[in-house]
Design a protein around this motif. Structure first.
Motif, mmCIF file in Angstrom:
data_model
loop_
_atom_site.group_PDB
_atom_site.id
_atom_site.type_symbol
_atom_site.label_atom_id
_atom_site.label_comp_id
_atom_site.label_asym_id
_atom_site.label_seq_id
_atom_site.Cartn_x
_atom_site.Cartn_y
_atom_site.Cartn_z
ATOM 1 N N ALA A 182 85.068 65.179 99.507
ATOM 2 C CA ALA A 182 86.074 64.196 99.899
ATOM 3 C C ALA A 182 85.707 62.792 99.435
ATOM 4 O O ALA A 182 86.593 61.964 99.198
ATOM 5 C CB ALA A 182 86.263 64.218 101.418
ATOM 6 N N GLN A 185 85.727 62.731 95.155
ATOM 7 C CA GLN A 185 87.065 62.599 94.570
ATOM 8 C C GLN A 185 87.564 61.164 94.630
ATOM 9 O O GLN A 185 88.379 60.751 93.811
ATOM 10 C CB GLN A 185 88.040 63.519 95.305
ATOM 11 C CG GLN A 185 88.302 63.076 96.730
ATOM 12 C CD GLN A 185 89.349 63.864 97.480
ATOM 13 O OE1 GLN A 185 89.936 64.797 96.944
ATOM 14 N NE2 GLN A 185 89.584 63.504 98.726
ATOM 15 N N ALA A 186 87.056 60.414 95.613
ATOM 16 C CA ALA A 186 87.487 59.020 95.777
ATOM 17 C C ALA A 186 86.561 58.041 95.075
ATOM 18 O O ALA A 186 86.644 56.829 95.296
ATOM 19 C CB ALA A 186 87.595 58.675 97.257
ATOM 20 N N GLY A 222 88.284 63.055 88.533
ATOM 21 C CA GLY A 222 87.304 63.965 89.093
ATOM 22 C C GLY A 222 86.016 64.059 88.295
ATOM 23 O O GLY A 222 85.900 63.543 87.175
ATOM 24 N N TYR A 275 94.647 56.139 90.127
ATOM 25 C CA TYR A 275 94.746 57.561 90.451
ATOM 26 C C TYR A 275 96.176 58.069 90.253
ATOM 27 O O TYR A 275 97.144 57.310 90.411
ATOM 28 C CB TYR A 275 94.346 57.805 91.913
ATOM 29 C CG TYR A 275 92.859 57.855 92.151
ATOM 30 C CD1 TYR A 275 92.208 59.066 92.362
ATOM 31 C CD2 TYR A 275 92.101 56.685 92.158
ATOM 32 C CE1 TYR A 275 90.841 59.119 92.593
ATOM 33 C CE2 TYR A 275 90.734 56.728 92.384
ATOM 34 C CZ TYR A 275 90.116 57.936 92.609
ATOM 35 O OH TYR A 275 88.754 57.983 92.818
ATOM 36 N N ASN A 289 93.077 53.492 96.140
ATOM 37 C CA ASN A 289 92.477 54.640 96.821
ATOM 38 C C ASN A 289 91.361 54.165 97.758
ATOM 39 O O ASN A 289 90.785 53.085 97.580
ATOM 40 C CB ASN A 289 91.913 55.625 95.805
ATOM 41 C CG ASN A 289 91.730 57.012 96.403
ATOM 42 O OD1 ASN A 289 92.111 57.272 97.541
ATOM 43 N ND2 ASN A 289 91.144 57.913 95.631
ATOM 44 N N PHE A 291 88.389 55.745 101.125
ATOM 45 C CA PHE A 291 87.883 56.835 101.949
ATOM 46 C C PHE A 291 87.181 56.255 103.169
ATOM 47 O O PHE A 291 86.863 55.063 103.226
ATOM 48 C CB PHE A 291 86.933 57.757 101.161
ATOM 49 C CG PHE A 291 85.671 57.103 100.667
ATOM 50 C CD1 PHE A 291 84.615 56.795 101.524
ATOM 51 C CD2 PHE A 291 85.509 56.808 99.315
ATOM 52 C CE1 PHE A 291 83.444 56.201 101.069
ATOM 53 C CE2 PHE A 291 84.348 56.214 98.843
ATOM 54 C CZ PHE A 291 83.310 55.918 99.719
ATOM 55 N N ALA A 322 90.642 60.689 103.276
ATOM 56 C CA ALA A 322 91.153 59.910 102.147
ATOM 57 C C ALA A 322 92.672 60.083 102.107
ATOM 58 O O ALA A 322 93.205 61.075 102.613
ATOM 59 C CB ALA A 322 90.515 60.379 100.835
ATOM 60 N N ASN A 327 94.643 61.940 96.748
ATOM 61 C CA ASN A 327 93.488 62.839 96.770
ATOM 62 C C ASN A 327 93.910 64.239 97.194
ATOM 63 O O ASN A 327 94.704 64.401 98.122
ATOM 64 C CB ASN A 327 92.434 62.329 97.761
ATOM 65 C CG ASN A 327 91.978 60.918 97.446
ATOM 66 O OD1 ASN A 327 91.074 60.701 96.647
ATOM 67 N ND2 ASN A 327 92.616 59.936 98.081
ATOM 68 N N ARG A 328 93.346 65.238 96.550
ATOM 69 C CA ARG A 328 93.673 66.624 96.914
ATOM 70 C C ARG A 328 93.077 66.996 98.268
ATOM 71 O O ARG A 328 93.642 67.797 99.002
ATOM 72 C CB ARG A 328 93.169 67.576 95.824
ATOM 73 C CG ARG A 328 93.962 67.466 94.530
ATOM 74 C CD ARG A 328 93.326 68.253 93.404
ATOM 75 N NE ARG A 328 93.333 69.682 93.653
ATOM 76 C CZ ARG A 328 94.363 70.495 93.393
ATOM 77 N NH1 ARG A 328 95.491 69.988 92.896
ATOM 78 N NH2 ARG A 328 94.281 71.777 93.619
ATOM 79 N N SER A 330 92.396 65.673 101.896
ATOM 80 C CA SER A 330 92.779 64.558 102.765
ATOM 81 C C SER A 330 91.854 64.417 103.969
ATOM 82 O O SER A 330 91.682 63.314 104.488
ATOM 83 C CB SER A 330 94.221 64.728 103.246
ATOM 84 O OG SER A 330 94.378 65.920 103.993
ATOM 85 N N SER A 361 95.797 67.994 100.648
ATOM 86 C CA SER A 361 96.890 67.033 100.589
ATOM 87 C C SER A 361 98.235 67.704 100.860
ATOM 88 O O SER A 361 98.592 68.697 100.211
ATOM 89 C CB SER A 361 96.914 66.369 99.209
ATOM 90 O OG SER A 361 98.148 65.729 98.969
#
Length: 429
Positions: A182, A185-186, A222, A275, A289, A291, A322, A327-328, A330, A361
């Motif tokens: 998580a 990805q951010a 990514g 993103y 973005n 987190f 996130a 983001n895939r 969350s 997500s």
């Protein structure tokens, strides 16, 4: 896992602990500084100081530590949906082997009057039969300068850093880790994707701290895209990558007789990278973005307070989040229970039970459902492992992990469940 002195302790020694001379203490200032990952010292390596090579290098201010981490995962369920390697969807769908190898060299600058000064240079090589988390690479792991200021009130570290080892503290028990996807990805930098950064830590006292970073983000597409574009790790930036600001506040109290090991920390990250917005069908990019995370680990019981106070039973949790439109992943939730040195005859072994839930997500899930695909909104995993300290510098682990919906967002009728056998080795030199 940090080296722990132990021996036969009688009742008199329990009330008046005897001090012993640690022949490896002279190497402490040569261990990498600024990371929460307590990399073992020479006492817990396979070579220690055989032949006097380590001592000779230490005499001129040079320290080193290397290690190899090899892991294997395989779904044991009889109806496991095997695939070609190119189409593999999750770790263990096919028998999956991964290897990560590191070499860290330090140079002591305190010999020139720089307070705790140190230069760190590290390299990393990784290989996996399934490269979705990141393709094979050989490249930079870290290139850093570290020093303290104002009687160690401030800690400064700058260079190509892997903030995975500077923030969050997800490696518990010394050798077993939590899921940080998580945060990766951010934009947080990793062992395989170090980026330029400046980290500053303010120590209010020996327990309470605040740590901040200005870091070049990894690719907003990514880790796989980042490593493909920048395999050596030497590039200043990658496409669409901006600046990531990270802030962490924490309280950390190390184990001592009658004092439990405790670590509380919370952090946020703000990323200016561009993103892809998952809420829009036109695949447009936007910045903003971020987190957040909250984590805690506490020693619930000390089994050998006067011998090795870190031995005992621990509990902990992590929460990470996130924005689902960028983001895939969350949300990620984790509960953990682990024991260090549960058996007197095995004082350095680790037993761990970890339950984790990943929430995907809503925008990515809804998009998959709109296309007629089978999709799920979360993935749940329960993992139990036993890691044995077989000899100085040698660890071996075995475990089982049940995963409900192990794939990311979409699945097939035969990929709803996995029961992975986990085997790993960790060797330090």
């Amino acid at each position: 896992m940090p080296f722990e002195k132990r021996g036969n302790v009688g009742r008199a020694a329990q009330t008046r602990p005897q001090k012993t001379i640690d022949p490896f203490a002279k190497y402490d200032k040569l261990r990498e500084k600024g990371v929460w990952f307590n990399i073992p010292g020479p006492a817990d390596t396979i070579d220690q100081d055989k032949g006097g090579v380590r001592s000779a290098l230490a005499d001129v201010g040079i320290g080193y530590i290397g290690w190899t981490h090899n892991s294997f995962a395989n779904n044991l369920l009889p109806n496991a949906d095997r695939s070609t390697i190119a189409n593999q969807l999750y770790m263990g769908q096919n028998p999956t082997f991964a290897s990560a190898n590191f070499m860290i060299v330090t140079y002591d600058l305190s010999r020139f009057g720089i307070s705790d000064g140190q230069i760190v240079l590290g390299a990393e090589q990784q290989y996996s039969t399934w490269d979705r988390p990141g393709p094979d690479r050989v490249g930079l792991n870290t290139l850093a300068y570290y020093q303290t200021l104002f009687d160690r009130t401030l800690e400064l570290k700058l260079g190509y850093l892997r903030n995975q080892n500077e923030f969050t503290g997800t490696l518990f028990g010394g050798i077993t880790g939590s899921n940080m996807s998580a945060l990766f990805q951010a934009g947080m930098s990793t062992n395989a994707a170090p980026t330029p950064a400046v980290n500053l830590k303010y120590n209010f006292d020996d327990r309470l701290y605040n740590k901040a970073s200005v870091q070049r983000s990894i690719s907003p597409d990514g880790a796989y895209a980042h490593i493909t574009e920048n395999p050596t790790g030497l590039n200043w930036s990658t496409a669409n990558a901006g600046i990531l600001l990270v802030e962490e506040a924490g309280y950390r109290s190390k184990a001592a007789p009658g004092v439990p090991d405790t670590w509380l920390r919370a952090g946020i990250g703000l990323n200016s990278s561009r993103y892809t917005n998952l809420a829009h069908s036109r695949q447009q990019r936007e910045s903003g973005n971020n987190f957040h995370y909250l984590a805690a680990d506490m020693q619930l019981w000390q089994s050998d307070a006067f011998g090795s106070p870190s031995r005992g039973i621990y509990g902990g949790f992590s929460v990470m989040g996130a924005p689902p439109e960028l983001n895939r992943i969350s949300r990620y939730y984790e509960l953990r229970l682990y024991a260090k040195g549960a058996f007197a005859s095995r004082p350095s072994d680790l037993i761990a039970l970890v339950a984790g839930k990943t929430s995907w997500s809503t925008f990515a899930v809804d998009a998959a459902l709109a296309k007629g695909q089978l999709a799920h909104r979360d993935t749940t995993a329960i993992t139990g492992t036993y890691t044995a300290h077989l000899a100085p510098g040698v660890y071996a682990g075995v475990g089982l992990s049940y995963i409900h919906r192990p794939t990311s967002i979409t699945h097939t009728p035969r990929t709803e469940h996995a029961l992975n056998l986990l085997v790993s080795t960790l060797i330090f030199f």
